[in-house]
Design an enzyme around this catalytic site. Structure first.
Site: not given
Length: 394
Positions: A146, A165, A82, A193, A80, A226, A24, A84
């Protein structure tokens, strides 16, 4: 790491990033690296759940090729958006142009604003079921866990939850499963995390887990996007999330300080002694030489947070302000706190620290302790009693 089979016909096809040390941007330290997990399901409909960062898309594609031709992928599930978890999407779609893409409504909106192409999106919501043949995937929307688009995917026939996540860790390992790794390290990374990413959404975390429990899902494996896959300790991580989400704390205090000429440091060390005298697990961090994300990990389950700075320019030292800005965004729950520090010809640090602690939702339980220039022995005794008082409150 080579392709691994989670269950019969379900494969890990992600990538391990051994070198990443910031996530991030510079806001999250990843001392242990990370992984980008993607899962390939071989059934009547070939399905890929989640993708990887664009820098690792070729690794993912090679892993997929170890199992099937990517052109044969029928469905792609985006839990998700995002980058990544979706950055490799355009390159993958060039190899699987007929694949249908399943995501939440917010997911579709975000995908279109990230990747712009003309893709076959299909919107799903909680309770929708996608048949793959011998298996089916049920979707659970999880907004703000998130991002607004986040959702979980669940395979009932395999008792397998893929929550993106949630339940993850930034942790690189050549061993895929929890029981193949050192669990102390894994749990510490899971805690870090949660503290640095999910803590602001703690009420939603608790609500979502309670919702899944009410749905009577049997879960014997959790495959996040992750870190490791939970196959032996999945109940342990769910229990930990419930405790963290509810803001459960230990008999523990965190003291974070910054100092110019060691006066504030001397105060901090006397306060630590006072806390310890009351049987409190007290930990001291100088913010300029400590990792802020590691400090926040320890704040997660501490009852008390004490913050200190010398005064400069009528306020706190700048790197303490950074720590408190992070804290304000993360909104820790069920904490008591106080401020202290030294000053010269003018005050300012303590009152500004108190303001930010209040904005972070921390209950101030003592008036800020301020000492001019260098603390005397009498002043250090007052610091010791300051710590003892808060130790009794804990």
């Amino acid at each position: 790491m080579a392709t691994r089979e989670l269950k019969k016909g379900i494969y890990w096809v992600g990538a391990v990033d051994w070198d990443i040390r910031e996530f991030h941007g510079p806001s999250y330290s990843t001392h242990q690296g990370t992984s980008y997990n993607a899962y390939l399901i071989v059934d009547e409909k070939i399905t890929l759940v989640d993708i990887v960062d664009v820098h690792f898309v070729d690794v993912m594609i090679e892993h997929i090729k170890e199992v099937i031709d990517p052109e044969k992928i029928d469905y792609i599930i985006i839990n998700h958006v995002e980058p990544d978890h979706s950055g490799g999407f355009p390159k993958l779609m060039a190899l699987a142009p007929n694949a249908r893409v399943f995501c939440s409504k917010n997911g579709k909106d975000a995908m279109e604003q990230h990747y712009f192409g003309d893709y076959q999106y299909e919107i799903v919501k909680t309770g929708d079921v996608l048949s793959l043949g011998q298996r089916s995937i049920q979707f659970i929307e999880a907004p703000m866990l998130h991002w607004p688009d986040s959702m979980f995917s669940y395979i009932e026939e395999e008792a397998l939850l893929m929550p993106n996540d949630a339940f993850g860790q930034h942790y690189a390992s050549s061993m895929l499963f929890d029981d193949e790794n050192d669990m102390c390290t894994v749990m510490e990374e899971a805690k870090k995390y949660y503290a640095n990413i999910l803590m602001p959404f703690s009420p939603l975390v608790v609500k979502k887990i309670e919702e899944i429990i009410k749905m009577n899902f049997k879960i014997d494996m959790i495959a996040p996007s992750h870190g490791i896959v939970w196959r032996s300790h999945h109940e342990k991580i769910i229990e930990a999330y419930m405790k963290w989400g509810k803001g459960e704390t230990h008999r523990k205090a965190i003291v974070v300080y910054e100092t110019m000429w060691n006066s504030t440091e001397r105060m901090a060390r006397a306060i630590i002694e006072g806390l310890v005298s009351e049987g409190v697990d007290a930990r001291l961090y100088r913010v300029s030489v400590s990792d802020v994300n590691d400090i926040i990990k320890e704040v997660l389950d501490a009852k008390a947070l004490l913050v200190a700075s010398s005064t400069i320019n009528n306020t706190m030292i700048a790197n303490m302000a950074y720590f408190l800005e992070e804290l304000m965004g993360l909104k820790p729950r069920n904490k008591i706190g106080a401020a202290f520090g030294s000053y010269g010809w003018g005050k300012g640090a303590v009152v500004n620290i108190e303001k930010k602690l209040k904005e972070a939702g921390i209950q101030l339980v003592k008036e800020g302790l301020q000492i001019k220039y260098v603390p005397t022995e009498e002043a250090l005794k007052a610091c010791y009693e300051f710590g003892k008082d808060i130790g009794r409150m804990i």
